[in-house]
Write a protein that holds these residues in place. Structure first.
Motif, PDB file in Angstrom:
ATOM      1  N   GLU A 251      -5.140  -0.799  -8.130  1.00 22.61           N
ATOM      2  CA  GLU A 251      -6.545  -0.805  -7.707  1.00 22.61           C
ATOM      3  C   GLU A 251      -7.110  -2.224  -7.730  1.00 22.61           C
ATOM      4  N   THR A 252      -6.704  -3.015  -8.715  1.00 21.02           N
ATOM      5  CA  THR A 252      -7.141  -4.417  -8.771  1.00 21.02           C
ATOM      6  C   THR A 252      -6.638  -5.161  -7.544  1.00 21.02           C
ATOM      7  N   GLY A 253      -5.382  -4.945  -7.192  1.00 22.97           N
ATOM      8  CA  GLY A 253      -4.816  -5.577  -6.003  1.00 22.97           C
ATOM      9  C   GLY A 253      -5.554  -5.173  -4.740  1.00 22.97           C
ATOM     10  N   LYS A 254      -5.934  -3.911  -4.659  1.00 19.46           N
ATOM     11  CA  LYS A 254      -6.681  -3.435  -3.490  1.00 19.46           C
ATOM     12  C   LYS A 254      -8.040  -4.135  -3.397  1.00 19.46           C
ATOM     13  N   SER A 255      -8.687  -4.351  -4.537  1.00 20.55           N
ATOM     14  CA  SER A 255      -9.988  -5.034  -4.495  1.00 20.55           C
ATOM     15  C   SER A 255      -9.806  -6.488  -4.058  1.00 20.55           C
ATOM     16  N   VAL A 256      -8.694  -7.113  -4.433  1.00 20.99           N
ATOM     17  CA  VAL A 256      -8.395  -8.480  -3.993  1.00 20.99           C
ATOM     18  C   VAL A 256      -8.220  -8.506  -2.476  1.00 20.99           C
ATOM     19  N   VAL A 257      -7.499  -7.531  -1.931  1.00 24.34           N
ATOM     20  CA  VAL A 257      -7.288  -7.459  -0.482  1.00 24.34           C
ATOM     21  C   VAL A 257      -8.617  -7.229   0.232  1.00 24.34           C
ATOM     22  N   GLU A 258      -9.434  -6.329  -0.290  1.00 19.63           N
ATOM     23  CA  GLU A 258     -10.731  -6.056   0.342  1.00 19.63           C
ATOM     24  C   GLU A 258     -11.602  -7.305   0.352  1.00 19.63           C
ATOM     25  N   PHE A 259     -11.596  -8.055  -0.737  1.00 21.61           N
ATOM     26  CA  PHE A 259     -12.357  -9.301  -0.801  1.00 21.61           C
ATOM     27  C   PHE A 259     -11.825 -10.300   0.225  1.00 21.61           C
ATOM     28  N   GLU A 260     -10.504 -10.379   0.348  1.00 22.88           N
ATOM     29  CA  GLU A 260      -9.896 -11.306   1.300  1.00 22.88           C
ATOM     30  C   GLU A 260     -10.258 -10.936   2.732  1.00 22.88           C
ATOM     31  N   ILE A 261     -10.293  -9.651   3.038  1.00 22.89           N
ATOM     32  CA  ILE A 261     -10.666  -9.212   4.382  1.00 22.89           C
ATOM     33  C   ILE A 261     -12.103  -9.645   4.690  1.00 22.89           C
ATOM     34  N   LEU A 262     -13.002  -9.492   3.722  1.00 23.58           N
ATOM     35  CA  LEU A 262     -14.385  -9.952   3.924  1.00 23.58           C
ATOM     36  C   LEU A 262     -14.438 -11.459   4.140  1.00 23.58           C
ATOM     37  N   ARG A 263     -13.647 -12.201   3.362  1.00 25.56           N
ATOM     38  CA  ARG A 263     -13.610 -13.658   3.496  1.00 25.56           C
ATOM     39  C   ARG A 263     -13.097 -14.060   4.884  1.00 25.56           C
ATOM     40  N   LEU A 264     -12.033 -13.404   5.327  1.00 24.84           N
ATOM     41  CA  LEU A 264     -11.474 -13.705   6.644  1.00 24.84           C
ATOM     42  C   LEU A 264     -12.436 -13.317   7.761  1.00 24.84           C
ATOM     43  N   ARG A 265     -13.139 -12.209   7.583  1.00 23.50           N
ATOM     44  CA  ARG A 265     -14.125 -11.783   8.588  1.00 23.50           C
ATOM     45  C   ARG A 265     -15.234 -12.829   8.702  1.00 23.50           C
TER      46      ARG A 265
ATOM     47  N   TYR B 114       0.849  -1.189   0.000  1.00 26.71           N
ATOM     48  CA  TYR B 114       0.000   0.000   0.000  1.00 26.71           C
ATOM     49  C   TYR B 114       0.890   1.246   0.000  1.00 26.71           C
ATOM     50  N   GLU B 115       2.161   1.058   0.318  1.00 28.57           N
ATOM     51  CA  GLU B 115       3.187   2.091   0.135  1.00 28.57           C
ATOM     52  C   GLU B 115       4.282   1.460  -0.724  1.00 28.57           C
ATOM     53  N   ALA B 116       4.909   2.252  -1.565  1.00 30.97           N
ATOM     54  CA  ALA B 116       5.959   1.726  -2.449  1.00 30.97           C
ATOM     55  C   ALA B 116       7.110   1.159  -1.626  1.00 30.97           C
TER      56      ALA B 116
ATOM     57  N   ALA C  15       6.770 -14.361  -5.780  1.00 28.00           N
ATOM     58  CA  ALA C  15       5.441 -13.793  -5.565  1.00 28.00           C
ATOM     59  C   ALA C  15       5.290 -12.482  -6.339  1.00 28.00           C
ATOM     60  N   ILE C  16       6.315 -11.648  -6.328  1.00 32.86           N
ATOM     61  CA  ILE C  16       6.261 -10.376  -7.060  1.00 32.86           C
ATOM     62  C   ILE C  16       6.018 -10.637  -8.540  1.00 32.86           C
ATOM     63  N   LYS C  17       6.716 -11.612  -9.097  1.00 34.84           N
ATOM     64  CA  LYS C  17       6.539 -11.954 -10.512  1.00 34.84           C
ATOM     65  C   LYS C  17       5.077 -12.331 -10.795  1.00 34.84           C
ATOM     66  N   THR C  18       4.515 -13.188  -9.954  1.00 40.17           N
ATOM     67  CA  THR C  18       3.126 -13.620 -10.124  1.00 40.17           C
ATOM     68  C   THR C  18       2.162 -12.452  -9.952  1.00 40.17           C
ATOM     69  N   LEU C  19       2.388 -11.621  -8.947  1.00 39.65           N
ATOM     70  CA  LEU C  19       1.495 -10.491  -8.681  1.00 39.65           C
ATOM     71  C   LEU C  19       1.551  -9.467  -9.814  1.00 39.65           C
ATOM     72  N   LEU C  20       2.731  -9.283 -10.390  1.00 39.27           N
ATOM     73  CA  LEU C  20       2.855  -8.399 -11.559  1.00 39.27           C
ATOM     74  C   LEU C  20       2.054  -8.967 -12.733  1.00 39.27           C
ATOM     75  N   GLU C  21       2.181 -10.276 -12.969  1.00 40.34           N
ATOM     76  CA  GLU C  21       1.457 -10.908 -14.074  1.00 40.34           C
ATOM     77  C   GLU C  21      -0.054 -10.795 -13.903  1.00 40.34           C
ATOM     78  N   ARG C  22      -0.526 -10.870 -12.667  1.00 39.46           N
ATOM     79  CA  ARG C  22      -1.966 -10.769 -12.385  1.00 39.46           C
ATOM     80  C   ARG C  22      -2.463  -9.327 -12.401  1.00 39.46           C
ATOM     81  N   GLY C  23      -1.547  -8.380 -12.411  1.00 36.23           N
ATOM     82  CA  GLY C  23      -1.927  -6.973 -12.393  1.00 36.23           C
ATOM     83  C   GLY C  23      -2.326  -6.470 -11.017  1.00 36.23           C
ATOM     84  N   TRP C  24      -1.928  -7.202  -9.973  1.00 33.94           N
ATOM     85  CA  TRP C  24      -2.273  -6.803  -8.613  1.00 33.94           C
ATOM     86  C   TRP C  24      -1.281  -5.803  -8.043  1.00 33.94           C
ATOM     87  N   ILE C  25      -0.069  -5.783  -8.602  1.00 35.51           N
ATOM     88  CA  ILE C  25       0.938  -4.785  -8.237  1.00 35.51           C
ATOM     89  C   ILE C  25       1.581  -4.293  -9.524  1.00 35.51           C
TER      90      ILE C  25
END
Length: 104
Positions: free
Chosen positions: A76-90, A20-22, A50-60
């Motif tokens: 922004e796509t990565g942020k939506s993935v995190v938000e979804f994960e937080i809901l899943r964990l909740r 969320y910060e560079a 992991a960075i390679k995979t996340l770059l390929e997915r467009g999450w970072i």
């Protein structure tokens, strides 16, 4: 809750939070260690795979390289993935508490 994204591994979840910060790879490793109180330790191979995979997915995305260590930031796509994960964990947490009635 529909399954928009597969569940994240703990390591990937923490990497995305760290970005969320560079940060560069070593900075990610340090922050993940700090956030997890030393419980999650990511080696260089794990981080860069992991960075390679996340770059390929467009999450970072990689920031412009100015000769220093390459830095990455969440998209922004990565942020939506995190938000979804937080809901899943909740949901997991809430159901666990409901079923166990908060037994500690």
């Amino acid at each position: 809750m529909t399954q928009e994204h597969p569940p994240l591994t703990e390591g990937v979840y923490y990497i995305l939070l760290a970005l969320y910060e560079a940060r560069h790879g070593y900075g990610i490793m340090q922050l993940v260690d700090e956030m997890s109180n030393g419980r999650v330790r990511l080696g260089a191979g794990t981080i860069y795979g992991a960075i390679k995979t996340l770059l390929e997915r467009g999450w970072i995305e990689a920031l412009d390289d100015d000769g220093r260590k390459k830095e990455y930031i969440i998209t922004e796509t990565g942020k939506s993935v995190v938000e979804f994960e937080i809901l899943r964990l909740r949901e997991l947490f809430d159901n666990g508490i409901r079923i166990t009635k908060g037994v500690e």
